[in-house]
Design an enzyme around this catalytic site. Structure first.
Site, PDB file in Angstrom:
ATOM      1  CG  HIS A  97       7.160   1.745  13.888  1.00  0.00           C
ATOM      2  ND1 HIS A  97       6.178   1.068  13.213  1.00  0.00           N
ATOM      3  CD2 HIS A  97       7.313   2.926  13.247  1.00  0.00           C
ATOM      4  CE1 HIS A  97       5.755   1.797  12.204  1.00  0.00           C
ATOM      5  NE2 HIS A  97       6.423   2.936  12.197  1.00  0.00           N
ATOM      6  CD  GLU A 130       7.542  -1.394   8.623  1.00  0.00           C
ATOM      7  OE1 GLU A 130       7.008  -0.638   7.810  1.00  0.00           O
ATOM      8  OE2 GLU A 130       8.527  -1.057   9.306  1.00  0.00           O
ATOM      9  N   GLY A 174       0.847  -1.182   0.000  1.00  0.00           N
ATOM     10  CA  GLY A 174       0.000   0.000   0.000  1.00  0.00           C
ATOM     11  C   GLY A 174       0.884   1.234   0.000  1.00  0.00           C
ATOM     12  N   GLY A 175       0.272   2.377   0.040  1.00  0.00           N
ATOM     13  CA  GLY A 175       1.017   3.623   0.038  1.00  0.00           C
ATOM     14  C   GLY A 175       1.613   3.936   1.404  1.00  0.00           C
ATOM     15  CD  GLU A 230      16.705  -2.488  15.948  1.00  0.00           C
ATOM     16  OE1 GLU A 230      17.867  -2.028  16.009  1.00  0.00           O
ATOM     17  OE2 GLU A 230      15.771  -2.072  16.649  1.00  0.00           O
ATOM     18  CB  SER A 266      -1.642   2.783   3.263  1.00  0.00           C
ATOM     19  OG  SER A 266      -0.727   1.700   3.368  1.00  0.00           O
ATOM     20  N   GLY A 267      -1.375   2.215   6.617  1.00  0.00           N
ATOM     21  CA  GLY A 267      -1.758   1.261   7.651  1.00  0.00           C
ATOM     22  C   GLY A 267      -1.276  -0.152   7.364  1.00  0.00           C
ATOM     23  NE  ARG A 320       8.554  -4.343  16.874  1.00  0.00           N
ATOM     24  CZ  ARG A 320       9.325  -3.406  16.341  1.00  0.00           C
ATOM     25  NH1 ARG A 320       8.875  -2.663  15.351  1.00  0.00           N
ATOM     26  NH2 ARG A 320      10.549  -3.211  16.769  1.00  0.00           N
TER      27      ARG A 320
END
Length: 181
Positions: free
Chosen positions: A47, A81, A6-7, A59, A10-11, A51
């Site tokens: 972020h 992600e 998605g953009g 990472e 956008s979630g 979580r």
């Protein structure tokens, strides 16, 4: 392997996290972002705080197929992600500070796609769900500068590979997910 695209904003990430928590309690969260300034540091911190505390985080942005093969615990699902950030970081690493006019983008794409192919192989071999989050960059105008155009091209072709290999593909628009594959 499930691709969530998605953009920007956008979630996508939260949607992928919700899908994964329906399948797995234990999660290996592969975060590809790097701290480059104070704003990015704050974003990464936020972020992490959002979580679940029992999720493990790894990472980095290189050799992520190996991370899935070697660092995932037996009952852990995986969320990566995000693929777009992974590609941007690899492109930066590989450019070595050289001017975009001097770069061989064909060679850089081959190297980056080798990492994407290995990520796909590891994801498909994983017995638990692997969610890959990526930005859909192909809905905007063609960027004006050479580096940005090549970045969009490389990321777009990587997303196509990922979508072809994925069992499911979700498009997220304004926080709403639509299963497109």
């Amino acid at each position: 392997m499930i691709l969530v695209t998605g953009g920007a904003r956008s979630g996508k990430s939260s949607y992928a996290e919700r899908l994964l928590t329906k399948q797995c309690e234990q999660v290996l969260y592969i975060a590809t972002a790097q701290v480059t300034d104070e704003e990015m540091a704050a974003r990464i911190k936020r972020h992490k705080q959002e979580r679940p505390a029992h999720w493990r985080t790894w990472e980095g942005h290189q050799n992520l197929g190996s991370v899935i093969r070697q660092h995932r615990q037996p009952q852990e699902g995986v969320i990566l992600e995000c693929v777009t950030t992974l590609i941007a970081n690899l492109l930066f690493d590989l450019s070595g500070g050289v001017s975009p006019d001097e770069l061989d983008f064909t060679l850089l794409e081959v190297i980056i796609h080798h990492q994407i192919d290995d990520l796909i192989d590891a994801s498909l071999m994983c017995p638990m769900p692997v969610y890959l989050v990526t930005n859909e960059l192909g809905m905007g105008i063609t960027p004006e500068n050479r580096l940005a155009r090549h970045f969009v091209d490389i990321a777009g072709r990587a997303n196509q590979k990922l979508a072809q290999a994925a069992k499911e593909v979700w498009l997220i628009v304004s926080g709403i997910g639509v299963k497109i594959k």
